[in-house]
Design a protein around this motif. Sequence first.
Motif, PDB file in Angstrom:
ATOM      1  N   LEU A  41      22.504 -30.992  -9.012  1.00  0.00           N
ATOM      2  CA  LEU A  41      23.644 -31.564  -9.730  1.00  0.00           C
ATOM      3  C   LEU A  41      24.578 -30.446 -10.188  1.00  0.00           C
ATOM      4  O   LEU A  41      25.809 -30.602 -10.168  1.00  0.00           O
ATOM      5  CB  LEU A  41      23.155 -32.384 -10.920  1.00  0.00           C
ATOM      6  CG  LEU A  41      24.232 -33.089 -11.748  1.00  0.00           C
ATOM      7  CD1 LEU A  41      24.995 -34.107 -10.899  1.00  0.00           C
ATOM      8  CD2 LEU A  41      23.612 -33.784 -12.962  1.00  0.00           C
ATOM      9  N   GLY A  42      24.004 -29.321 -10.597  1.00  0.00           N
ATOM     10  CA  GLY A  42      24.829 -28.169 -10.943  1.00  0.00           C
ATOM     11  C   GLY A  42      25.672 -27.728  -9.769  1.00  0.00           C
ATOM     12  O   GLY A  42      26.850 -27.383  -9.931  1.00  0.00           O
ATOM     13  N   ARG A  43      25.073 -27.736  -8.582  1.00  0.00           N
ATOM     14  CA  ARG A  43      25.826 -27.373  -7.380  1.00  0.00           C
ATOM     15  C   ARG A  43      27.017 -28.330  -7.165  1.00  0.00           C
ATOM     16  O   ARG A  43      28.120 -27.906  -6.824  1.00  0.00           O
ATOM     17  CB  ARG A  43      24.923 -27.407  -6.151  1.00  0.00           C
ATOM     18  CG  ARG A  43      25.652 -27.029  -4.860  1.00  0.00           C
ATOM     19  CD  ARG A  43      24.964 -27.627  -3.635  1.00  0.00           C
ATOM     20  NE  ARG A  43      23.658 -27.068  -3.400  1.00  0.00           N
ATOM     21  CZ  ARG A  43      23.386 -26.112  -2.498  1.00  0.00           C
ATOM     22  NH1 ARG A  43      24.345 -25.644  -1.732  1.00  0.00           N
ATOM     23  NH2 ARG A  43      22.160 -25.670  -2.359  1.00  0.00           N
ATOM     24  N   TRP A  44      26.744 -29.630  -7.368  1.00  0.00           N
ATOM     25  CA  TRP A  44      27.795 -30.638  -7.178  1.00  0.00           C
ATOM     26  C   TRP A  44      28.972 -30.369  -8.111  1.00  0.00           C
ATOM     27  O   TRP A  44      30.141 -30.395  -7.692  1.00  0.00           O
ATOM     28  CB  TRP A  44      27.234 -32.037  -7.417  1.00  0.00           C
ATOM     29  CG  TRP A  44      28.244 -33.131  -7.241  1.00  0.00           C
ATOM     30  CD1 TRP A  44      28.654 -33.692  -6.064  1.00  0.00           C
ATOM     31  CD2 TRP A  44      29.001 -33.775  -8.278  1.00  0.00           C
ATOM     32  NE1 TRP A  44      29.605 -34.658  -6.297  1.00  0.00           N
ATOM     33  CE2 TRP A  44      29.841 -34.732  -7.654  1.00  0.00           C
ATOM     34  CE3 TRP A  44      29.037 -33.656  -9.656  1.00  0.00           C
ATOM     35  CZ2 TRP A  44      30.707 -35.548  -8.370  1.00  0.00           C
ATOM     36  CZ3 TRP A  44      29.911 -34.463 -10.378  1.00  0.00           C
ATOM     37  CH2 TRP A  44      30.729 -35.398  -9.739  1.00  0.00           C
ATOM     38  N   TYR A  45      28.675 -30.103  -9.378  1.00  0.00           N
ATOM     39  CA  TYR A  45      29.757 -29.812 -10.324  1.00  0.00           C
ATOM     40  C   TYR A  45      30.494 -28.533  -9.922  1.00  0.00           C
ATOM     41  O   TYR A  45      31.734 -28.466  -9.971  1.00  0.00           O
ATOM     42  CB  TYR A  45      29.196 -29.664 -11.742  1.00  0.00           C
ATOM     43  CG  TYR A  45      29.040 -30.955 -12.511  1.00  0.00           C
ATOM     44  CD1 TYR A  45      30.162 -31.648 -12.990  1.00  0.00           C
ATOM     45  CD2 TYR A  45      27.781 -31.480 -12.809  1.00  0.00           C
ATOM     46  CE1 TYR A  45      30.032 -32.814 -13.720  1.00  0.00           C
ATOM     47  CE2 TYR A  45      27.645 -32.660 -13.548  1.00  0.00           C
ATOM     48  CZ  TYR A  45      28.784 -33.321 -13.999  1.00  0.00           C
ATOM     49  OH  TYR A  45      28.649 -34.478 -14.731  1.00  0.00           O
ATOM     50  N   TRP A  46      29.748 -27.514  -9.519  1.00  0.00           N
ATOM     51  CA  TRP A  46      30.367 -26.241  -9.148  1.00  0.00           C
ATOM     52  C   TRP A  46      31.274 -26.408  -7.933  1.00  0.00           C
ATOM     53  O   TRP A  46      32.384 -25.858  -7.897  1.00  0.00           O
ATOM     54  CB  TRP A  46      29.279 -25.208  -8.868  1.00  0.00           C
ATOM     55  CG  TRP A  46      29.814 -23.894  -8.398  1.00  0.00           C
ATOM     56  CD1 TRP A  46      30.483 -22.958  -9.147  1.00  0.00           C
ATOM     57  CD2 TRP A  46      29.744 -23.378  -7.071  1.00  0.00           C
ATOM     58  NE1 TRP A  46      30.821 -21.881  -8.371  1.00  0.00           N
ATOM     59  CE2 TRP A  46      30.384 -22.112  -7.079  1.00  0.00           C
ATOM     60  CE3 TRP A  46      29.190 -23.844  -5.885  1.00  0.00           C
ATOM     61  CZ2 TRP A  46      30.497 -21.323  -5.945  1.00  0.00           C
ATOM     62  CZ3 TRP A  46      29.295 -23.063  -4.747  1.00  0.00           C
ATOM     63  CH2 TRP A  46      29.949 -21.817  -4.780  1.00  0.00           C
ATOM     64  N   GLU A  47      30.819 -27.182  -6.958  1.00  0.00           N
ATOM     65  CA  GLU A  47      31.645 -27.400  -5.768  1.00  0.00           C
ATOM     66  C   GLU A  47      32.912 -28.189  -6.083  1.00  0.00           C
ATOM     67  O   GLU A  47      33.885 -28.139  -5.316  1.00  0.00           O
ATOM     68  CB  GLU A  47      30.824 -28.113  -4.689  1.00  0.00           C
ATOM     69  CG  GLU A  47      29.754 -27.212  -4.069  1.00  0.00           C
ATOM     70  CD  GLU A  47      28.892 -27.918  -3.043  1.00  0.00           C
ATOM     71  OE1 GLU A  47      28.913 -29.178  -3.003  1.00  0.00           O
ATOM     72  OE2 GLU A  47      28.191 -27.210  -2.291  1.00  0.00           O
TER      73      GLU A  47
END
Length: 282
Positions: free
Chosen positions: A88-94
Amino acid sequence: MALWLAALLLMALAYPFYVVHRQTLGEHRPIRHTPAEWGADYETITHTASDGIVLRGWWVPGRGERAVLLLHGKGGDRNGEQTGIFELGRWYWERGYHVMMADMRGHGESGGKYTYFGVREHVDMLRWIDALDTKRRYRWALHGFSLGAATALMMQQKAPGRFTWVVADAPWIDFATLVKKELEKRAWLPPFTYPYVRWVAETFFGQSFKIADNQARCQRLCGRPVLYLFEDEDTLLTPYQRERLETLCPRAETVRFAGVGHVEAFRDDPKAYTETLKAHGL
């Protein structure tokens, strides 16, 4: 006979101490995955809480002004295998967010032994954000799971106007009801023992059941930008918790995910979960 009765009474009085100890313990484990796996540059960050406990996490720079703090649940950490919080952190970062991920006290690689059901954790996180963002450059959102969701609600109440959105995935609403259910389920203690257990927890373990309860808090946050997420097959939070929220705040924005258990909605169906977030402007 008198000695046996005295021994049984002593055991009955002592057993709740063991139960509270076990149920408030955190869970430490090494962090195996890092945002380098996303292709991101990141910084390992630390913060010393007011009682000297050292907290550890990551700061992952994004683009623009939007930032998000992701908060795991009890027994979790930044890698969050049950919740999928790492992805989920990756999703926000992207999506361009600056991402802050932290191990709360008593968890992951942070210090501390016990969890405090958000009571101390929300103070830790507010002070950490203030230390990290001293010039208030960022527009912050909060996204928490279970314990992390309760912590996020406390942060929103304590610092009104500081956070643009709060996503609370599986927060308890009525803390006393939850504790009574868990005491019976996990420790075979009937509901009438609750006052004594509460006294033990607050007197000897530094807990505050009053502050941990979210009922009045949800009323005060009614109409504020909070998105509540619940899972239909959650065995920790019964439907009563969601129904209680809807009674306290009929305007509450709630979403229910079918066919998944406690804090497992993102992990089991990331597309449906993130579409929900996008639909609410995140």
